[in-house]
Design a protein around this motif. Structure first.
Motif, PDB file in Angstrom:
ATOM      1  N   LYS A 181      19.200  -0.207  21.974  1.00 42.09           N
ATOM      2  CA  LYS A 181      18.228   0.867  22.729  1.00 42.09           C
ATOM      3  C   LYS A 181      18.958   1.818  23.333  1.00 42.09           C
ATOM      4  O   LYS A 181      18.717   3.135  23.199  1.00 42.09           O
ATOM      5  N   SER A 182      19.975   1.843  23.902  1.00 44.78           N
ATOM      6  CA  SER A 182      21.011   2.584  24.527  1.00 44.78           C
ATOM      7  C   SER A 182      21.663   3.856  23.424  1.00 44.78           C
ATOM      8  O   SER A 182      21.526   4.901  24.002  1.00 44.78           O
ATOM      9  N   THR A 183      21.761   3.271  22.285  1.00 42.93           N
ATOM     10  CA  THR A 183      22.157   4.182  21.183  1.00 42.93           C
ATOM     11  C   THR A 183      21.043   5.254  20.867  1.00 42.93           C
ATOM     12  O   THR A 183      21.316   6.160  20.698  1.00 42.93           O
ATOM     13  N   ILE A 184      20.019   4.677  20.858  1.00 47.18           N
ATOM     14  CA  ILE A 184      18.753   5.542  20.462  1.00 47.18           C
ATOM     15  C   ILE A 184      18.598   6.470  21.610  1.00 47.18           C
ATOM     16  O   ILE A 184      18.392   7.521  21.437  1.00 47.18           O
ATOM     17  N   VAL A 185      18.680   5.956  22.910  1.00 49.99           N
ATOM     18  CA  VAL A 185      18.394   6.852  24.157  1.00 49.99           C
ATOM     19  C   VAL A 185      19.482   8.019  24.053  1.00 49.99           C
ATOM     20  O   VAL A 185      19.165   9.210  24.196  1.00 49.99           O
ATOM     21  N   LYS A 186      20.739   7.678  23.651  1.00 51.45           N
ATOM     22  CA  LYS A 186      21.933   8.780  23.716  1.00 51.45           C
ATOM     23  C   LYS A 186      21.640   9.549  22.613  1.00 51.45           C
ATOM     24  O   LYS A 186      21.654  10.727  22.662  1.00 51.45           O
ATOM     25  N   ALA A 187      21.152   9.136  21.356  1.00 53.59           N
ATOM     26  CA  ALA A 187      20.845  10.106  20.429  1.00 53.59           C
ATOM     27  C   ALA A 187      19.689  10.996  20.678  1.00 53.59           C
ATOM     28  O   ALA A 187      19.779  12.287  20.502  1.00 53.59           O
ATOM     29  N   LEU A 188      18.828  10.555  21.229  1.00 56.86           N
ATOM     30  CA  LEU A 188      17.465  11.413  21.634  1.00 56.86           C
ATOM     31  C   LEU A 188      18.030  12.229  22.831  1.00 56.86           C
ATOM     32  O   LEU A 188      17.671  13.819  22.785  1.00 56.86           O
ATOM     33  N   GLU A 189      18.698  12.069  23.773  1.00 54.39           N
ATOM     34  CA  GLU A 189      19.509  12.765  24.785  1.00 54.39           C
ATOM     35  C   GLU A 189      20.369  14.009  24.087  1.00 54.39           C
ATOM     36  O   GLU A 189      19.994  15.231  24.478  1.00 54.39           O
ATOM     37  N   ARG A 190      21.215  13.626  23.060  1.00 46.96           N
ATOM     38  CA  ARG A 190      21.910  14.695  22.469  1.00 46.96           C
ATOM     39  C   ARG A 190      20.886  15.723  21.559  1.00 46.96           C
ATOM     40  O   ARG A 190      21.298  16.916  21.680  1.00 46.96           O
ATOM     41  N   LEU A 191      19.901  15.147  21.133  1.00 42.80           N
ATOM     42  CA  LEU A 191      19.028  16.198  20.328  1.00 42.80           C
ATOM     43  C   LEU A 191      18.367  16.918  21.240  1.00 42.80           C
ATOM     44  O   LEU A 191      18.092  18.056  20.961  1.00 42.80           O
ATOM     45  N   GLU A 192      17.767  16.241  22.404  1.00 44.77           N
ATOM     46  CA  GLU A 192      17.425  17.196  23.477  1.00 44.77           C
ATOM     47  C   GLU A 192      18.200  18.282  23.983  1.00 44.77           C
ATOM     48  O   GLU A 192      17.682  19.553  24.086  1.00 44.77           O
ATOM     49  N   ASN A 193      19.381  17.909  24.258  1.00 48.60           N
ATOM     50  CA  ASN A 193      20.506  18.856  24.619  1.00 48.60           C
ATOM     51  C   ASN A 193      20.645  19.903  23.957  1.00 48.60           C
ATOM     52  O   ASN A 193      21.160  21.050  24.269  1.00 48.60           O
ATOM     53  N   ARG A 194      20.747  19.803  22.646  1.00 48.99           N
ATOM     54  CA  ARG A 194      20.887  20.661  21.533  1.00 48.99           C
ATOM     55  C   ARG A 194      19.465  21.703  21.258  1.00 48.99           C
ATOM     56  O   ARG A 194      19.594  22.572  20.430  1.00 48.99           O
ATOM     57  N   GLY A 195      18.445  21.144  21.864  1.00 50.17           N
ATOM     58  CA  GLY A 195      17.124  21.792  21.734  1.00 50.17           C
ATOM     59  C   GLY A 195      16.465  21.618  20.523  1.00 50.17           C
ATOM     60  O   GLY A 195      15.710  22.457  20.167  1.00 50.17           O
ATOM     61  N   LEU A 196      16.782  20.371  20.144  1.00 52.07           N
ATOM     62  CA  LEU A 196      15.954  20.183  18.586  1.00 52.07           C
ATOM     63  C   LEU A 196      14.726  19.478  18.758  1.00 52.07           C
ATOM     64  O   LEU A 196      13.997  19.546  18.158  1.00 52.07           O
ATOM     65  N   ILE A 197      14.777  18.922  19.924  1.00 55.99           N
ATOM     66  CA  ILE A 197      13.470  18.028  20.337  1.00 55.99           C
ATOM     67  C   ILE A 197      13.118  18.195  21.674  1.00 55.99           C
ATOM     68  O   ILE A 197      14.157  18.533  22.579  1.00 55.99           O
ATOM     69  N   TYR A 198      11.926  17.968  22.155  1.00 54.70           N
ATOM     70  CA  TYR A 198      11.686  17.770  23.753  1.00 54.70           C
ATOM     71  C   TYR A 198      10.866  16.649  23.850  1.00 54.70           C
ATOM     72  O   TYR A 198      10.136  16.178  23.222  1.00 54.70           O
TER      73      TYR A 198
END
Length: 102
Positions: free
Chosen positions: A8-25
């Motif tokens: 789960k922590s890997t998924i959370v980190k991946a989502l954080e990176r995508l959000e920080n890059r402005g690809l998702i919200y």
């Protein structure tokens, strides 16, 4: 998680990176959404590469609005390694600046 055999922590980190890059919200209670592709003349303030990188077709200019010498707070002195002997002078300045397209 089971499908890709990741924690789960890997998924959370991946989502954080995508959000920080402005690809998702993320919207609490609603889910995760994909942002529209980058648009011309759009500046991403979350993952800013600099105005000249985000607005390559424009000439950028800047203007210093205020410049004043300040006494640095203690935490700044420590982080900037400003613990020099009194005989050595240094200055810390507060700068207000405006960047704009010309």
């Amino acid at each position: 998680m089971e499908l890709y055999d990741v924690s789960k922590s890997t998924i959370v980190k991946a989502l954080e990176r995508l959000e920080n890059r402005g690809l998702i919200y993320q919207v609490q209670g609603s889910g995760v959404f994909v942002r529209r592709p980058k648009r011309a003349d759009y500046v991403n303030l979350i993952d800013n590469n600099g105005f000249t990188a985000d607005l390559p077709m424009h000439k950028m200019a800047s203007k210093v609005l205020t410049l004043r010498k300040i006494k640095p707070p203690k935490k700044f002195k420590l982080s900037l390694a400003l613990s020099r002997p009194r005989s050595m002078k240094y200055g810390v300045y507060a700068i207000s600046m405006l960047m704009f397209c010309v």
